[in-house]
Design an enzyme around this catalytic site. Structure first.
Site, PDB file in Angstrom:
ATOM      1  N   ASP A   1      20.125   9.045 -27.210  1.00  0.00           N
ATOM      2  CA  ASP A   1      18.908   8.216 -27.316  1.00  0.00           C
ATOM      3  C   ASP A   1      19.176   7.108 -28.324  1.00  0.00           C
ATOM      4  O   ASP A   1      19.977   7.273 -29.250  1.00  0.00           O
ATOM      5  CB  ASP A   1      17.725   9.061 -27.787  1.00  0.00           C
ATOM      6  CG  ASP A   1      16.385   8.417 -27.438  1.00  0.00           C
ATOM      7  OD1 ASP A   1      15.697   8.932 -26.542  1.00  0.00           O
ATOM      8  OD2 ASP A   1      16.018   7.393 -28.082  1.00  0.00           O
TER       9      ASP A   1
ATOM     10  N   VAL B   1      21.515   2.229 -24.496  1.00  0.00           N
ATOM     11  CA  VAL B   1      22.126   2.130 -23.160  1.00  0.00           C
ATOM     12  C   VAL B   1      22.381   0.677 -22.748  1.00  0.00           C
ATOM     13  O   VAL B   1      23.103   0.431 -21.778  1.00  0.00           O
ATOM     14  CB  VAL B   1      21.285   2.847 -22.079  1.00  0.00           C
ATOM     15  CG1 VAL B   1      21.150   4.330 -22.394  1.00  0.00           C
ATOM     16  CG2 VAL B   1      19.913   2.197 -21.897  1.00  0.00           C
TER      17      VAL B   1
ATOM     18  N   TYR C   1       8.690  -4.408 -16.021  1.00  0.00           N
ATOM     19  CA  TYR C   1       8.953  -2.965 -15.959  1.00  0.00           C
ATOM     20  C   TYR C   1       9.000  -2.511 -14.495  1.00  0.00           C
ATOM     21  O   TYR C   1       9.931  -1.802 -14.079  1.00  0.00           O
ATOM     22  CB  TYR C   1       7.865  -2.205 -16.723  1.00  0.00           C
ATOM     23  CG  TYR C   1       7.974  -0.698 -16.638  1.00  0.00           C
ATOM     24  CD1 TYR C   1       8.822   0.014 -17.500  1.00  0.00           C
ATOM     25  CD2 TYR C   1       7.237   0.036 -15.706  1.00  0.00           C
ATOM     26  CE1 TYR C   1       8.922   1.407 -17.420  1.00  0.00           C
ATOM     27  CE2 TYR C   1       7.339   1.413 -15.615  1.00  0.00           C
ATOM     28  CZ  TYR C   1       8.175   2.092 -16.477  1.00  0.00           C
ATOM     29  OH  TYR C   1       8.274   3.470 -16.400  1.00  0.00           O
TER      30      TYR C   1
ATOM     31  N   LYS D   1      12.202  -0.903 -12.312  1.00  0.00           N
ATOM     32  CA  LYS D   1      12.186   0.420 -11.679  1.00  0.00           C
ATOM     33  C   LYS D   1      12.422   0.317 -10.163  1.00  0.00           C
ATOM     34  O   LYS D   1      13.020   1.212  -9.561  1.00  0.00           O
ATOM     35  CB  LYS D   1      10.868   1.136 -11.993  1.00  0.00           C
ATOM     36  CG  LYS D   1      10.727   1.494 -13.478  1.00  0.00           C
ATOM     37  CD  LYS D   1      11.837   2.428 -13.927  1.00  0.00           C
ATOM     38  CE  LYS D   1      11.637   2.942 -15.343  1.00  0.00           C
ATOM     39  NZ  LYS D   1      12.657   3.929 -15.735  1.00  0.00           N
TER      40      LYS D   1
ATOM     41  N   THR E   1       3.321  11.382 -22.155  1.00  0.00           N
ATOM     42  CA  THR E   1       4.522  11.493 -22.993  1.00  0.00           C
ATOM     43  C   THR E   1       4.392  10.474 -24.126  1.00  0.00           C
ATOM     44  O   THR E   1       3.493   9.627 -24.095  1.00  0.00           O
ATOM     45  CB  THR E   1       5.798  11.152 -22.190  1.00  0.00           C
ATOM     46  OG1 THR E   1       5.814   9.734 -21.965  1.00  0.00           O
ATOM     47  CG2 THR E   1       5.878  11.891 -20.869  1.00  0.00           C
TER      48      THR E   1
HETATM   49  N1  LIG Z   1       5.499   8.447 -18.985  1.00  0.00           N
HETATM   50  C1  LIG Z   1       5.195   7.900 -17.808  1.00  0.00           C
HETATM   51  O1  LIG Z   1       4.010   7.734 -17.462  1.00  0.00           O
HETATM   52  C2  LIG Z   1       6.271   7.501 -16.847  1.00  0.00           C
HETATM   53  C3  LIG Z   1       5.909   7.202 -15.527  1.00  0.00           C
HETATM   54  C4  LIG Z   1       6.901   6.822 -14.633  1.00  0.00           C
HETATM   55  C5  LIG Z   1       8.207   6.761 -15.046  1.00  0.00           C
HETATM   56  N2  LIG Z   1       8.518   7.060 -16.341  1.00  0.00           N
HETATM   57  C6  LIG Z   1       9.922   6.978 -16.715  1.00  0.00           C
HETATM   58  O2  LIG Z   1      10.340   8.253 -17.170  1.00  0.00           O
HETATM   59  C7  LIG Z   1      11.427   8.107 -18.081  1.00  0.00           C
HETATM   60  C8  LIG Z   1      11.163   8.902 -19.337  1.00  0.00           C
HETATM   61  O3  LIG Z   1       9.986   8.393 -19.933  1.00  0.00           O
HETATM   62  P1  LIG Z   1       9.096   9.208 -20.987  1.00  0.00           P
HETATM   63  O4  LIG Z   1       7.724   9.172 -20.457  1.00  0.00           O
HETATM   64  O5  LIG Z   1       9.739  10.489 -21.339  1.00  0.00           O
HETATM   65  O6  LIG Z   1       9.135   8.173 -22.190  1.00  0.00           O
HETATM   66  P2  LIG Z   1       9.503   8.334 -23.732  1.00  0.00           P
HETATM   67  O7  LIG Z   1       9.138   7.032 -24.362  1.00  0.00           O
HETATM   68  O8  LIG Z   1       8.911   9.574 -24.275  1.00  0.00           O
HETATM   69  O9  LIG Z   1      11.087   8.481 -23.691  1.00  0.00           O
HETATM   70  C9  LIG Z   1      11.940   7.403 -23.434  1.00  0.00           C
HETATM   71  C10 LIG Z   1      13.106   7.503 -24.405  1.00  0.00           C
HETATM   72  O10 LIG Z   1      14.024   6.451 -24.099  1.00  0.00           O
HETATM   73  C11 LIG Z   1      14.551   5.999 -25.317  1.00  0.00           C
HETATM   74  N3  LIG Z   1      15.083   4.636 -25.158  1.00  0.00           N
HETATM   75  C12 LIG Z   1      14.397   3.477 -25.025  1.00  0.00           C
HETATM   76  N4  LIG Z   1      15.240   2.452 -24.964  1.00  0.00           N
HETATM   77  C13 LIG Z   1      16.499   2.962 -25.056  1.00  0.00           C
HETATM   78  C14 LIG Z   1      17.785   2.401 -25.060  1.00  0.00           C
HETATM   79  N5  LIG Z   1      17.965   1.082 -24.975  1.00  0.00           N
HETATM   80  N6  LIG Z   1      18.838   3.224 -25.161  1.00  0.00           N
HETATM   81  C15 LIG Z   1      18.675   4.562 -25.261  1.00  0.00           C
HETATM   82  N7  LIG Z   1      17.473   5.151 -25.287  1.00  0.00           N
HETATM   83  C16 LIG Z   1      16.400   4.358 -25.177  1.00  0.00           C
HETATM   84  C17 LIG Z   1      13.385   6.024 -26.292  1.00  0.00           C
HETATM   85  O11 LIG Z   1      13.830   6.041 -27.643  1.00  0.00           O
HETATM   86  C18 LIG Z   1      12.682   7.320 -25.861  1.00  0.00           C
HETATM   87  O12 LIG Z   1      13.106   8.427 -26.646  1.00  0.00           O
HETATM   88  C19 LIG Z   1      11.559   6.593 -18.294  1.00  0.00           C
HETATM   89  O13 LIG Z   1      12.562   6.110 -17.441  1.00  0.00           O
HETATM   90  C20 LIG Z   1      10.226   6.058 -17.860  1.00  0.00           C
HETATM   91  O14 LIG Z   1      10.302   4.698 -17.451  1.00  0.00           O
HETATM   92  C21 LIG Z   1       7.593   7.425 -17.246  1.00  0.00           C
END
Ligand SMILES: NC(=O)c1ccc[n+]([C@@H]2O[C@H](COP(=O)([O-])OP(=O)(O)OC[C@H]3O[C@@H](n4cnc5c(N)ncnc54)[C@H](O)[C@@H]3O)[C@@H](O)[C@H]2O)c1
Length: 264
Positions: free
Chosen positions: A54, A77, A171, A175, A206
């Protein structure tokens, strides 16, 4: 209408055997966050050796400390060279990488009226180019091994677009790009015995939505046919399924885990 209450949320390790991923290595990005951490924990509970990555260095250290036998590594990343270095290091340390769960991403919510090209580049750099970089480096190790499974996390916004309650056009486009990337990689690597699929979460409770007020979360949940937002456990269970032999014939799929949101 019956709704899916909290009691219906089960953790993956209540379904999978504790040895389901014994002897295998899972690399999980975004692992300091909601879905990534839960996925890392689920893999470990099912016997895998897990490396968490992360951008949040303290967060990933704390997350790994909660998962016995795992290791946390700081990784942005969007930093292509560092991605290659970290992935090589994981492969060297464990001699293999069997599973990639790529959960790292940023969410943004700028109106397209004001979002400039710099904003778009920053979002795409992390969410799409970063996703490609991580997948490419991991696939470099899976291809010669002739096995492996990759799950790239997309979003319902990739299908439905942004500009609504919580995410923007950049965003959503990033995706949509991930969904397309999965199809390309799945086609390119199928003959090598490597499976590539997308998890498509709907709105989930989350840390990504820490700033979203409770009343807005309630409105979002009310629009979901199963009556609640997603949980990290829902996503971890789906990722473990996609990585398991139960999904041996699943390739290039986009698995919606959204309580039926896509039906709206
Ligand atoms: N939470 C939602 O409603 C939702 C809905 C659809 C899709 N998603 C997708 O699910 C996945 C996980 O999301 P989540 O809800 O657990 O979010 P989250 O914010 O809890 O976790 C995302 C993590 O990614 C890390 N991150 C951000 N930029 C980064 C980088 N450049 N390099 C490395 N790490 C990085 C952050 O530090 C964080 O810990 C993501 O791809 C998100 O787009 C989330």
């Amino acid at each position: 209408m019956s709704t899916a209450s909290d009691e219906t949320v089960v953790s993956a390790w209540q379904v999978f055997s504790p040895s389901a991923f014994e002897g295998e290595v899972a690399f999980v990005t975004g692992a300091a966050g909601g879905m990534g951490f839960e996925t890392a924990r689920a893999f470990a509970a099912c016997g895998a050796r897990v490396v968490l990555a992360d951008r949040d260095a303290d967060g990933v250290r704390r997350a790994a400390a909660r998962i016995p036998g795992s290791r946390g590594v700081a990784l942005d990343v969007a930093d292509e060279e560092r991605v290659a270095h970290v992935v090589d290091e994981v492969a060297r340390e464990h001699g293999r990488i069997d599973h990639l769960a790529h959960c790292a991403a940023v969410i943004t919510s700028q109106h397209s009226r004001t979002a400039d090209a710099g904003h778009w580049r920053r979002v795409l750099d992390v969410n799409l180019v970063g996703t490609f970089a991580v997948a490419q480096q991991v696939l470099r190790h899976m291809e010669p091994a002739g096995r492996g499974s990759v799950v790239l996390v997309a979003s319902d916004a990739g299908f439905r677009g942004g500009g609504g309650l919580i995410c923007d056009s950049a965003y959503a486009a990033s995706k949509a790009g991930v969904l397309s990337l999965v199809k390309s990689l799945a086609r390119e690597f199928a003959a090598k015995g490597v499976r590539v699929n997308a998890l498509v979460p709907g709105p989930s409770d989350t840390p990504m939505h820490t700033g979203v007020p409770d009343d807005l979360k309630k409105r979002i949940a009310a629009n979901i046919p199963l009556g609640r937002m997603g949980r990290p456990q829902d996503m971890a269970a789906a990722i473990l399924y996609l990585c398991s032999p139960a999904a041996a014939f699943v390739q290039g799929a986009a698995l919606d885990v959204d309580g039926g949101l896509m039906l709206r």
